[in-house]
Design a protein around this motif. Structure first.
Motif, short mmCIF file in Angstrom:
data_model
loop_
_atom_site.label_atom_id
_atom_site.label_comp_id
_atom_site.label_asym_id
_atom_site.label_seq_id
_atom_site.Cartn_x
_atom_site.Cartn_y
_atom_site.Cartn_z
N GLN A 70 -29.11 11.03 24.90
CA GLN A 70 -27.89 10.26 24.68
C GLN A 70 -26.67 11.19 24.64
OE1 GLN A 70 -27.91 7.69 21.25
NE2 GLN A 70 -25.76 7.14 21.48
N VAL A 71 -26.80 12.32 23.95
CA VAL A 71 -25.69 13.28 23.87
C VAL A 71 -25.38 13.84 25.26
CG1 VAL A 71 -24.96 15.48 22.86
CG2 VAL A 71 -26.23 13.83 21.47
N TYR A 72 -26.42 14.20 26.00
CA TYR A 72 -26.25 14.71 27.36
C TYR A 72 -25.62 13.63 28.25
CZ TYR A 72 -27.33 16.79 31.87
OH TYR A 72 -27.23 17.32 33.14
N GLY A 73 -26.05 12.39 28.10
CA GLY A 73 -25.50 11.29 28.89
C GLY A 73 -24.01 11.09 28.66
N VAL A 74 -23.60 11.16 27.41
CA VAL A 74 -22.17 11.03 27.09
C VAL A 74 -21.40 12.23 27.64
CG1 VAL A 74 -20.48 10.98 25.20
CG2 VAL A 74 -22.52 9.53 25.09
N ALA A 75 -21.94 13.42 27.47
CA ALA A 75 -21.25 14.64 27.93
C ALA A 75 -21.09 14.67 29.45
CB ALA A 75 -22.01 15.88 27.45
N THR A 76 -22.02 14.08 30.18
CA THR A 76 -21.93 14.08 31.64
C THR A 76 -21.21 12.86 32.18
OG1 THR A 76 -24.14 13.11 31.83
CG2 THR A 76 -23.96 15.52 31.97
N PHE A 77 -21.08 11.81 31.38
CA PHE A 77 -20.41 10.59 31.84
C PHE A 77 -18.90 10.76 31.89
CE2 PHE A 77 -18.34 6.50 31.01
CZ PHE A 77 -18.81 5.76 32.08
N TYR A 78 -18.33 11.35 30.85
CA TYR A 78 -16.88 11.48 30.76
C TYR A 78 -16.41 12.75 31.46
CZ TYR A 78 -17.04 7.68 27.43
OH TYR A 78 -17.24 6.46 26.85
N HIS A 79 -15.42 12.60 32.31
CA HIS A 79 -14.92 13.73 33.10
C HIS A 79 -14.24 14.80 32.27
CE1 HIS A 79 -15.86 12.17 37.07
NE2 HIS A 79 -15.53 10.99 36.61
N PHE A 80 -13.80 14.47 31.08
CA PHE A 80 -13.14 15.47 30.24
C PHE A 80 -14.10 16.58 29.86
CE2 PHE A 80 -12.22 17.25 26.07
CZ PHE A 80 -10.95 17.74 26.27
N PHE A 81 -15.37 16.23 29.67
CA PHE A 81 -16.36 17.20 29.22
C PHE A 81 -16.88 18.03 30.38
CE2 PHE A 81 -16.97 13.70 26.03
CZ PHE A 81 -16.29 14.34 25.01
N SER A 82 -17.13 19.30 30.12
CA SER A 82 -17.64 20.20 31.14
C SER A 82 -18.86 20.94 30.59
CB SER A 82 -16.56 21.21 31.53
OG SER A 82 -17.09 22.15 32.42
N LEU A 83 -19.90 21.03 31.41
CA LEU A 83 -21.10 21.75 31.02
C LEU A 83 -21.05 23.20 31.46
CD1 LEU A 83 -23.80 19.04 31.80
CD2 LEU A 83 -22.52 19.41 29.69
N GLU A 84 -20.02 23.56 32.18
CA GLU A 84 -19.85 24.94 32.64
C GLU A 84 -18.44 25.42 32.29
OE1 GLU A 84 -20.74 25.21 36.76
OE2 GLU A 84 -22.72 24.32 36.53
N PRO A 85 -18.28 26.71 32.08
CA PRO A 85 -16.95 27.24 31.75
C PRO A 85 -15.93 26.94 32.86
CG PRO A 85 -18.63 28.92 31.44
CD PRO A 85 -19.29 27.77 32.12
#
Length: 171
Positions: free
Chosen positions: A69-84
């Motif tokens: 669920q946390v990963y899903g939210v982090a990847t759904f919204y464009h504001f969040f980035s998984l890479e620097p």
């Protein structure tokens, strides 16, 4: 990027890192409520610059949420980035007004000048290029955001000049 499911699930975080202490304070302020997930992710993004899998797992454990669920939210919204992201960033508005007035040409000029595609960061981490559905600045279309500064009535020449200014460090 390492999938979240394969990362060590230890909830222990380096207590000596002041950024981690600030994140813990933010979660405590929200009483570790699961419905505070987006606010906590925003805080983590601001503190660390991106949301790494280890950080997402720590947040999931702390808020008592499934990591998926946390990963899903982090990847759904464009504001969040998984890479620097890069030191400098540019977001090209691709909304209807901007698109009609040449946003695709602006994006193409930036992609050619930086040798990256929208959504990417240069290998030296100096510049990130992105797009947005709408910046809400239709009256000054086509609009671009360079380093958090909205600029309107852009042309391929003006975005190229602004890019050069960002990367050279000259005003």
């Amino acid at each position: 990027m390492t999938p979240v499911s394969t990362v060590e699930t230890s909830s222990a975080a380096p207590a000596q890192d002041p950024r981690q202490r600030r994140l813990e304070t933010a979660m405590k302020r929200h009483q570790y409520r699961p419905d505070a997930l987006i606010e906590v992710l925003h805080t983590a993004q601001e503190l660390f610059g991106c949301l790494e899998p280890k950080q997402l797992l720590h947040i999931a454990h702390s808020l008592r949420l499934p990591p998926s669920q946390v990963y899903g939210v982090a990847t759904f919204y464009h504001f969040f980035s998984l890479e620097p992201k890069g030191v400098h960033a540019c977001v090209v508005c691709m909304g209807t007004a901007c698109y009609i007035k040449g946003a695709a040409q602006l994006l193409s000029a930036l992609e050619q000048a930086t040798h990256i595609q929208a959504g990417d960061t240069t290998p030296d981490r100096q510049f990130s290029l992105g797009t947005a559905r709408c910046l809400g600045a239709c009256g000054i279309a086509p609009a671009v955001v360079f380093d958090d500064q909205l600029e309107g009535h852009q042309t391929p020449a003006t975005v190229y000049d602004r890019l050069h200014t960002c990367l050279s460090g000259t005003p």
